[in-house]
Design an enzyme around this catalytic site. Structure first.
Site, mmCIF file in Angstrom:
data_model
loop_
_atom_site.group_PDB
_atom_site.id
_atom_site.type_symbol
_atom_site.label_atom_id
_atom_site.label_comp_id
_atom_site.label_asym_id
_atom_site.label_seq_id
_atom_site.Cartn_x
_atom_site.Cartn_y
_atom_site.Cartn_z
ATOM 1 N N ASP A 338 41.039 45.691 43.722
ATOM 2 C CA ASP A 338 40.489 46.487 44.810
ATOM 3 C C ASP A 338 41.623 47.157 45.594
ATOM 4 O OD1 ASP A 338 38.172 47.209 46.523
ATOM 5 O OD2 ASP A 338 39.204 45.973 48.007
ATOM 6 N N GLU A 373 41.810 50.172 41.220
ATOM 7 C CA GLU A 373 41.195 51.198 42.053
ATOM 8 C C GLU A 373 42.375 51.943 42.674
ATOM 9 O OE1 GLU A 373 37.681 51.446 45.370
ATOM 10 O OE2 GLU A 373 39.221 49.912 45.659
#
Length: 662
Positions: A338, A373
Site C-alpha cells: 500500500d 501501489e
C-alpha cells in the site's frame, strides 16, 4: 518474583526456546526499557531489561511459556522538537508481536502528549502482546508458482467475499475458514482465478474518529501489529487460533492451485498524527521509526498522519523480517504494498533505496510476487513505471484510459492500444516485462464496475464526512440516469459496456486484476470510498449475483489462457506474430490513422488467430474482417456449426472476439 537474565540480542521479538522466553526491543534513543508481564487477572510486573547490545535491549525469562502476556514501557527524553516522545506512563506494544489479546478503543489514556507528556497510565486499556509458539503441519504444501503470464488476480476482502455466501456455514462466514470452504474455492476455480489478493489481514484498529461515529476501518489499512493475524476474521472455534485458521485457508487454496497475496501496510502506522494514540513506535523510538520535519513534526506524506522511515537500517530489517515471517509461517506467495512509494523514500524516491536493495538481496522474498501501489501524496510521490525490476505496479493510467475510451469517448485508439499493450511506453524501455503492469478497471478503492456505469457522482454520505471523501475524478458514465433504477434501453447500454470493460481487462497484455464482485454485478450504491462500511454495502450478495455475467467472465479468462500473445509475458514487436492493429476495413493501421482524433473503432489480431473487434462509439458499425474464415468463440458465440463471417456488425459500446478457422 520473575528475574531476567541477559539473554541475547537475537532472535528478534519474543522467542520461546523450549526453556524460557528471550525478549528483544530496538530503541536507539531510549534511556531505559522495562518489560511488563501480565497475568490472567491483568496484574502487572515490571522488570528492567538487563542488557543492551548496540540499539537492541534484551533479556531472558527462564521458565517463561507461550501464552505469556507482555508489553513495554520505554523511558527517555520527551523533546518533540528533536523528535523524541518517550513516556513511561504508556504501555507499548512490541512491533514484532505475533499475537495480541484485546482491542484498542477510543480511550484518552492512549494520549501521549503534544507539547508535554500525558501522565495517565494506559496499561489497563491497551491490548497485551502474547508470546506464541505454534507448530503446524503443512503436509507437503508447495506454492502453486503460477507464471506471471498466466496470472489472474482477484482482489477481495475476507469478510466481504464470504459473509453472505449461502453455501458456507453461518458460523464460518466472514472468516479465514470461509476461504477454505469448497464452495468458495469452487467459485474461484470456476472463474479461472489463479491468485487471491487479500486486503489486510494483519492486526488493525479503528481510528478514534470512526469509533465516535459508530463506524469501523473495514478495509483494514490502519495496521497496528503487522506480524500478527487479525483475530476479527477468525471463527473463534475452540482450539483453533487465528494463525492456524489462516494457515488452513492458505493450505486449502494452494491445494486447489490458487496463490495467496497479502496486502501489507508499511507506509504508516496506526498511531496517526501528533494527536493520535501512543501505542507502539511513537513511544519506543519516534525519531528512528518516522519521517520527521526539521522541527520534529510528522512528515505526512501518506495522508494518514505519519510515515514510516523505511530507509532507517533497523526499520528496513523490521520490514524484511515481517515479510519473511508471513512467507515462512503462512506460505504466502506475494505481497501488495500500500502506498508503495514510501518504500523507496530516502526521503526522495530512489530505485536503489535500502528496502529495495534488501528485497532484491533476499532470495526468498525476491522470488515472491511483489506488487506496488506506486504513489503517495508527498512531493514526487507519483512513481508509476519507476519501481525496480522485480516489482509489478498498479496501473492507474491503464484504468483511466480504458474508462475514458469506453465510457467518455475521450481517449483516442492510439492511447487505448498503448495501454492494451501493457502500457509499453511506461515499462518496456525500463527493462520491465509486460506483467509489471497490473491492469485494473476497478479496485477496492473507488466505484465497483457496476457503479461505474450507474453513477456520475459519488454517494458517500454514509461515511460521515458530508460526501467530501472519495475521488471526484471517476471517468464514469451513468448513461443519462443516476442510480440503479433506469429503463431497459439504458440498462442495455450499461450491460454492453460492462462486458466491454471486462473483456478489455481480461484480454489486455499485462496482469489483469479483477475486483471481487465485479463478475457478479455487485453495487455499493454509488459509494466510491467504502473503507468504513462493514455491512451489506460491501458484502457480496451471492443470492442476487448475475450468473450470466459470472459465466461470461469465466469464459473470458479461459479464452485469455489460450492466447500465447497474452501468456508468454514478452513485449509485442512491430511485425511479429503476436499482434496486428487493424482498422474497420481489416487493413493495417497507418501512422496517420493512429493520429486521427478520437477514432474508437479498431481490430486487434492476436497470435494470428484471435480477432478482437472493438466498437466504442455510441452507434452501430460494420467492420470488414481480414482475410480468412472467422467464427464466434465463447463467450461471444458458439463455435460448433457456427456461421463463417466476413463482416461483423457491432452494436454501440461492444467488443467481440472471433477465432480463425484452421
Amino acid at each position: 518474583m520473575a528475574v531476567l537474565t541477559h539473554g541475547s540480542p537475537t532472535p528478534s521479538g519474543a522467542y520461546f526456546d523450549g526453556k524460557g522466553i528471550n525478549f528483544t526491543l530496538f530503541s536507539a534513543h531510549a534511556e531505559q526499557v522495562t518489560l511488563c508481564l501480565f497475568d490472567e487477572q491483568g496484574q502487572e510486573r515490571q522488570i528492567a531489561m538487563p542488557a543492551r547490545t548496540g540499539d537492541i535491549w534484551h533479556g531472558y525469562l527462564p521458565g517463561g511459556k507461550p501464552g505469556q502476556r507482555y508489553g513495554y514501557r520505554v523511558s527517555g527524553p520527551f523533546d518533540p522538537s528533536r523528535g523524541h516522545r518517550f513516556n513511561p506512563h504508556k504501555l507499548l506494544i512490541d512491533p514484532r508481536t505475533r499475537a495480541l489479546e484485546g482491542k484498542v478503543g477510543d480511550d484518552p489514556r492512549f494520549t501521549g502528549g503534544v507539547s508535554q507528556p500525558d501522565v495517565r497510565d494506559s496499561a489497563a486499556a491497551l491490548p497485551k502482546c502474547l508470546v506464541i509458539h505454534e507448530e503446524y503441519d503443512w503436509q507437503g504444501d508447495k506454492p502453486p508458482a503460477i507464471p506471471w503470464g498466466n496470472t489472474v488476480i482477484y482482489e477481495a476482502h475476507v469478510r466481504g467475499l464470504t459473509q453472505l455466501h449461502p453455501d458456507i456455514p453461518p458460523e464460518l462466514r466472514g472468516t479465514y475458514a470461509a476461504l477454505a470452504h469448497p464452495a468458495l474455492i469452487e467459485h474461484l476455480k470456476t472463474l479461472g482465478i489463479t491468485t487471491l489478493e487479500l486486503l489486510p489481514v494483519q492486526f488493525h484498529i479503528d481510528e478514534p474518529r470512526l469509533q465516535k461515529m459508530g463506524l469501523s476501518n473495514y478495509w483494514g489499512y490502519n495496521v497496528l501489529a503487522p506480524f500478527a493475524v487479525d483475530p476479527d476474521y477468525a471463527s473463534g472455534r475452540e482450539g483453533i487460533s487465528p494463525l492456524r485458521e489462516l494457515r488452513d485457508a492458505i493450505k486449502a487454496l494452494h491445494n486447489a492451485g490458487i496463490e495467496v497475496i497479502l496486502d501489507v501496510v508499511f507506509n504508516h502506522s496506526a498511531e496517526l498524527d501528533v494527536f493520535g494514540p501512543t501505542l507502539c513506535q511513537r513511544g519506543i523510538d519516534n525519531a528512528s521509526y518516522y519521517w520527521l520535519t526539521p522541527d520534529g513534526e510528522y512528515d505526512n506524506i501518506t495522508g494518514c498522519g505519519n510515515a514510516l522511515r523505511l530507509s532507517h537500517p533497523y526499520v528496513t530489517q523490521w520490514v524484511i523480517d515481517c515479510l519473511n515471517y508471513w512467507r515462512d509461517s503462512c506460505h504466502v506467495d506475494g505481497f501488495r504494498f500500500d502506498l508503495g512509494t514510501v518504500l523507496g523514500r530516502t526521503p526522495a524516491f530512489d530505485q536503489h533505496a535500502p528496502l529495495f536493495a534488501a528485497l532484491a538481496a533476499d532470495e526468498r522474498l525476491s522470488a515472491c510476487k511483489l506488487i506496488a501501489e506506486p504513489w503517495d501524496i508527498g512531493l514526487g510521490g507519483y512513481q508509476l513505471g519507476n519501481f525496480p525490476t522485480g516489482f509489478s505496479e498498479w496501473n492507474d493510467q491503464y484504468r483511466d484510459a480504458m474508462r475514458g475510451f469506453w465510457l467518455r469517448g475521450e481517449v483516442p485508439r492510439g492511447t487505448f492500444a498503448q495501454h492494451f499493450a501493457a502500457s509499453s511506453r511506461l515499462f518496456e524501455q525500463r527493462g520491465r516485462l509486460p506483467s509489471a503492469s497490473i491492469n485494473q478497471i476497478t479496485a477496492h478503492d473507488g466505484f465497483t464496475l457496476l457503479d461505474l456505469l450507474c453513477f456520475n457522482q459519488k454517494h458517500n454520505q454514509m461515511n460521515g464526512e458530508e460526501n467530501r471523501d472519495g475521488s471526484d475524478n471517476n471517468h464514469s458514465n451513468n448513461f443519462g440516469c443516476e442510480g440503479l433504477v433506469a429503463d431497459a434501453a439504458i440498462w442495455q447500454r450499461r450491460k454492453a459496456c460492462q462486458r466491454a470493460l471486462l473483456t478489455t481487462l481480461l484480454l489486455s497484455q499485462g496482469t489483469p486484476m479483477l475486483l471481487a464482485g465485479d463478475e457478479q454485478g455487485h453495487s455499493q450504491q454509488g459509494n466510491n470510498n467504502a473503507y468504513c462500511q462493514n455491512n451489506i454495502l460491501t458484502w457480496l450478495d451471492w443470492g442476487s449475483a448475475d450468473r450470466a455475467l459470472m459465466t461470461f467472465t469465466a469464459d473470458l479468462i479461459r479464452l485469455r489462457q489460450q492466447i500465447p500473445a497474452l501468456t508468454q509475458d514478452q513485449w509485442w514487436q512491430s511485425g511479429d506474430s503476436n499482434v496486428q492493429w487493424l482498422d474497420s476495413q481489416g487493413q493495417a493501421l497507418s501512422d496517420a490513422a493512429w493520429e486521427q482524433g478520437c477514432q474508437q473503432q479498431l481490430q486487434i489480431l492476436l497470435s494470428q488467430r484471435w480477432l478482437v473487434l472493438i466498437n466504442a462509439t455510441d452507434h452501430e458499425c460494420e467492420m470488414h474482417l481480414p482475410e480468412g474464415e472467422w467464427e464466434g468463440i465463447p463467450p461471444f458465440g458458439v463455435s460448433d456449426h457456427a456461421e463463417r463471417l466476413t463482416t461483423w456488425r457491432g452494436s454501440a459500446h461492444t467488443i467481440c472476439v472471433l477465432i480463425k478457422r484452421d
